[in-house]
Design a protein around this motif. Structure first.
Motif, PDB file in Angstrom:
ATOM      1  N   ALA A 139       0.834  -1.208   0.000  1.00 32.90           N
ATOM      2  CA  ALA A 139       0.000   0.000   0.000  1.00 32.90           C
ATOM      3  C   ALA A 139       0.865   1.253   0.000  1.00 32.90           C
ATOM      4  O   ALA A 139       0.573   2.233  -0.704  1.00 32.90           O
ATOM      5  CB  ALA A 139      -0.913  -0.019   1.222  1.00 32.90           C
ATOM      6  N   PHE A 194       1.034   4.124  -2.906  1.00 28.16           N
ATOM      7  CA  PHE A 194       0.820   5.531  -2.578  1.00 28.16           C
ATOM      8  C   PHE A 194       1.949   6.393  -3.140  1.00 28.16           C
ATOM      9  O   PHE A 194       1.710   7.428  -3.784  1.00 28.16           O
ATOM     10  CB  PHE A 194       0.731   5.697  -1.061  1.00 28.16           C
ATOM     11  N   TRP A 228      -4.959   8.886  -2.359  1.00 26.42           N
ATOM     12  CA  TRP A 228      -5.569   8.886  -1.034  1.00 26.42           C
ATOM     13  C   TRP A 228      -6.016   7.482  -0.635  1.00 26.42           C
ATOM     14  O   TRP A 228      -5.841   7.040   0.500  1.00 26.42           O
ATOM     15  CB  TRP A 228      -6.786   9.819  -1.042  1.00 26.42           C
ATOM     16  N   ALA A 229      -6.639   6.778  -1.572  1.00 30.04           N
ATOM     17  CA  ALA A 229      -7.155   5.438  -1.291  1.00 30.04           C
ATOM     18  C   ALA A 229      -6.026   4.492  -0.888  1.00 30.04           C
ATOM     19  O   ALA A 229      -6.174   3.665   0.020  1.00 30.04           O
ATOM     20  CB  ALA A 229      -7.896   4.897  -2.505  1.00 30.04           C
ATOM     21  N   ALA A 230      -4.873   4.593  -1.559  1.00 30.45           N
ATOM     22  CA  ALA A 230      -3.730   3.757  -1.187  1.00 30.45           C
ATOM     23  C   ALA A 230      -3.220   4.120   0.197  1.00 30.45           C
ATOM     24  O   ALA A 230      -2.894   3.241   1.019  1.00 30.45           O
ATOM     25  CB  ALA A 230      -2.614   3.907  -2.224  1.00 30.45           C
ATOM     26  N   ALA A 270      -4.912   5.313   2.620  1.00 27.73           N
ATOM     27  CA  ALA A 270      -5.879   4.920   3.648  1.00 27.73           C
ATOM     28  C   ALA A 270      -5.607   3.527   4.202  1.00 27.73           C
ATOM     29  O   ALA A 270      -6.016   3.193   5.316  1.00 27.73           O
ATOM     30  CB  ALA A 270      -7.296   4.995   3.081  1.00 27.73           C
ATOM     31  N   TRP A 271      -4.915   2.681   3.427  1.00 25.75           N
ATOM     32  CA  TRP A 271      -4.603   1.329   3.879  1.00 25.75           C
ATOM     33  C   TRP A 271      -3.372   1.269   4.784  1.00 25.75           C
ATOM     34  O   TRP A 271      -3.225   0.332   5.583  1.00 25.75           O
ATOM     35  CB  TRP A 271      -4.350   0.414   2.674  1.00 25.75           C
ATOM     36  N   ALA A 285     -10.694  -0.286   6.686  1.00 26.71           N
ATOM     37  CA  ALA A 285      -9.785   0.290   5.697  1.00 26.71           C
ATOM     38  C   ALA A 285     -10.349   0.149   4.287  1.00 26.71           C
ATOM     39  O   ALA A 285     -10.219   1.077   3.459  1.00 26.71           O
ATOM     40  CB  ALA A 285      -8.423  -0.390   5.795  1.00 26.71           C
ATOM     41  N   THR A 298     -13.186   2.708   3.776  1.00 33.35           N
ATOM     42  CA  THR A 298     -12.609   4.055   3.681  1.00 33.35           C
ATOM     43  C   THR A 298     -11.945   4.272   2.328  1.00 33.35           C
ATOM     44  O   THR A 298     -12.127   5.328   1.689  1.00 33.35           O
ATOM     45  CB  THR A 298     -11.587   4.277   4.804  1.00 33.35           C
ATOM     46  N   SER A 299     -11.183   3.280   1.853  1.00 38.12           N
ATOM     47  CA  SER A 299     -10.480   3.447   0.580  1.00 38.12           C
ATOM     48  C   SER A 299     -11.457   3.521  -0.588  1.00 38.12           C
ATOM     49  O   SER A 299     -11.229   4.276  -1.560  1.00 38.12           O
ATOM     50  CB  SER A 299      -9.490   2.301   0.370  1.00 38.12           C
ATOM     51  N   ALA A 304     -11.618   6.634  -2.937  1.00 36.00           N
ATOM     52  CA  ALA A 304     -11.340   6.451  -4.370  1.00 36.00           C
ATOM     53  C   ALA A 304     -12.446   6.997  -5.247  1.00 36.00           C
ATOM     54  O   ALA A 304     -12.204   7.395  -6.398  1.00 36.00           O
ATOM     55  CB  ALA A 304     -11.120   4.959  -4.660  1.00 36.00           C
ATOM     56  N   ALA A 345     -10.857   9.655   7.172  1.00 39.71           N
ATOM     57  CA  ALA A 345      -9.745   8.910   6.584  1.00 39.71           C
ATOM     58  C   ALA A 345      -8.415   9.389   7.156  1.00 39.71           C
ATOM     59  O   ALA A 345      -7.512   8.583   7.456  1.00 39.71           O
ATOM     60  CB  ALA A 345      -9.748   9.055   5.073  1.00 39.71           C
TER      61      ALA A 345
END
Length: 592
Positions: free
Chosen positions: A47, A51, A75-77, A79-80, A108, A111-112, A116, A150
């Motif tokens: 992750a 990112f 952002w999604a990456a 978040a993990w 997670a 949230t991702s 996304a 997040a």
């Protein structure tokens, strides 16, 4: 500005370097998959690498819609990273029982997904705009509730993970200190970048700047995982031992607070105290209502001196422990109670741990041995003395040659039994008194030990190398040498026996050698096995007395029977050897 020029900016170069280093770590750590925490750490780094890669690549995208999508995926990456790092810390430090790492996955993932899809849901960020296209495309925006969640999720879970790693550094000392400290410190620079980005601090408050700050993070991780071998040793085993040591041990353990009330205990203590217990738990029960044992705080290893307690047992590892009697299930059981003081990190006493070692069988065995020794020392000795005396009287007064021979055999056998009893009595007395160390004159002790046998042997030589005056128990040393010389004299015709002693390097070494055929293997086998059977046993007690005496002094004895018999006894020079502190010298003969 061209995409190539944007990618050549320091933000892009730093981000892509962090991504490359992260994926290199992932490739290395694959060999550790299956070890505690390794799987979660690999997922965290994947992750993290995504990112950094997305953050660097997005700097070349200037079209607002596409840039919005790239920012959302970045952002999604991110978040993990925090939740997965927490899952790693929980499993690596052995705390997965508190919170399983898989619990973090749905949070997670949700949230991702929300982050996304930020371009279409409007709940993550607003007021998205392109700030600059030179030298790289940077953007700015404000966070909506999901965006704030997040951010809080990532920083919060990462912060908890760091706290767990720091606790490992503080709790387990040097064994895992370097590795755990490196991983904990590796989060400092990314955290600074996230805070600067969230609050708009610095000249370039962008996610790409956060990615650049992952470079030192990768370097510290590489040190922990590659240079120090973090997964070769991990605290999971240690924490599991801490968690189960009291619960799984078969010995009753009670933990008391400063007021001597039970605050914790294991299952083994439950049936032990069941007869005296009211209610369903021992928690909060004063120890005085359960067992008569002292509970005032004392230094580790100190005696727990309770009212009515028995005197300490004979010398040995448990000599400072208290012997108590407890009735459980209608049975009378005896325990040695050892105690250690519990302290907080500042050294203040916060409680006491009592460990009950069941010695009922050992005490019964000691009682039986005491009775047997009494019979051997007194009853049998007195009767055999009478038998030997009457046999000698018969032999002197009888004119029947056959009857005289029989009387001689009876006399000889009786005196052998008397001798065995005398050896047992002498050793038992020394055992009960314990080793009494003093500075000894080796030549005098050894000469005295062989004095009774010089008339029976062709030659008994005593040689002492050097002028050292070791500290040992002279009576036990005399017993050892006397029994070894007697064994040579009794079993070798016209023997030549040599006794040699040296003392150096904190060790006293005594060698007894003869020119006989060698002690039979059948005599030595029981000593090696530590026990006798009906088929395999010694013919006398002398060699056992040697072994027991040497054991009492903390030494070793070895036999070489290839050319005659050579017995080598090695004994530590005093309780502390030559290196003992001058302030605590062994007593001399004059002192005693």
């Amino acid at each position: 500005m061209s995409g190539f020029a944007a990618l050549s900016s320091w933000l892009a170069v730093g981000s892509l370097a962090a991504a490359g280093g992260t994926f290199a770590l992932v490739a290395y750590l694959r060999r550790h998959l299956g070890k505690p925490g390794a799987g979660w750490l690999v997922a965290t780094l994947v992750a993290q690498g995504l990112f950094c890669l997305l953050a660097g690549a997005s700097l070349a995208v200037s079209e607002p819609g596409a840039r919005f999508v790239m920012e959302s995926l970045t952002w999604a990456a991110l978040a993990w990273v925090g939740p997965l790092f927490l899952a790693f810390a929980l499993e690596y430090t052995g705390r997965s029982g508190l919170l399983d790492g898989w619990t973090m996955v749905p949070v997670a993932a949700l949230t991702s997904v929300v982050v996304a899809t930020a371009p279409v849901n409007g709940v993550v960020l607003r007021a998205f705009r392109i700030d600059s296209v030179a030298p790289a495309v940077t953007v700015s925006y404000a966070l909506e509730p999901w965006g704030l969640f997040a951010f809080a999720l990532g920083t919060g879970t990462a912060g908890i993970a760091v706290a767990l790693m720091v606790d490992t550094v503080l709790s387990y000392g040097p064994l895992y200190r370097r590795e755990a400290a490196a991983v904990a410190l590796s989060t400092v620079t990314p955290t600074i970048g996230v805070v600067m980005w969230a609050f708009g601090l610095g000249s370039d408050p962008s996610l790409a700047f956060v990615a650049v700050l992952f470079v030192p993070h990768v370097l510290l991780d590489a040190y922990a995982f590659v240079e120090s071998g973090m997964f070769e040793t991990n605290p999971t085993t240690r924490r599991a031992a801490d968690r189960t040591a009291i619960d799984d041990i078969g010995t009753p353990v009670l933990v008391l607070d400063p007021d001597a009330r039970v605050v914790d205990y294991n299952d083994a203590a439950d049936p032990l105290l069941e007869a005296d217990r009211e209610g369903t738990t021992l928690l909060g029960t004063p120890i005085s209502s359960l067992v008569d044992v002292g509970a005032d705080p004392a230094p580790d290893g100190g005696a727990a001196a309770g009212v009515g307690a028995s005197a300490p047992t004979s010398a040995g590892p448990g000599e400072a422990d208290e012997l108590v009697t407890v009735r459980s299930g209608g049975r009378r059981r005896e325990f040695l109670v050892s105690r250690s003081t519990l302290t907080d990190p500042k050294g203040a006493t916060v409680g006491t741990t009592l460990v009950f070692q069941d010695v009922t069988r050992e005490r019964r065995r000691e009682q039986r041995l005491d009775v047997l020794n009494r019979v051997l020392r007194h009853n049998l000795r007195n009767k055999m003395t009478a038998v030997a005396g009457n046999a000698e009287l018969i032999a002197d007064r009888s004119d029947d040659e056959r009857l005289t021979d029989i009387a001689d055999i009876i006399d000889s056998s009786a005196r052998e039994l008397i001798d065995i009893g005398e050896k047992a009595r002498t050793f038992e007395q020394c055992r009960r008194d314990g080793p009494r160390y003093r500075t000894v004159d080796l030549d005098a002790v050894l000469t005295d030990a062989v004095a009774d046998y010089r008339g029976a042997a062709a030659r008994v030589d005593v040689n002492v190398d050097g002028d050292a005056t070791p500290a040992t128990d002279p009576e036990l040393l005399r017993i050892v040498v006397a029994n070894l010389v007697e064994n040579s004299v009794d079993h070798v015709d016209d023997p030549t026996v040599s006794v040699t002693a040296t003392a150096d390097g904190g060790e006293l070494r005594v060698t007894v050698a003869d020119d006989g055929p060698g002690i039979p293997d059948g005599e030595l086998a029981p000593l090696d096995a530590g026990t006798e059977t009906q088929l395999e046993h010694a013919t006398g007690i002398g060699l056992w007395v040697v072994q027991w005496s040497v054991d009492s002094l903390g030494g070793t004895v070895s036999f070489d029977t290839d050319d005659g018999t050579v017995v080598t006894v090695r004994i530590p020079d005093g309780p502390g050897g030559f290196g003992a502190k001058p302030s605590d010298p062994a007593p001399t003969d004059a002192d005693t």
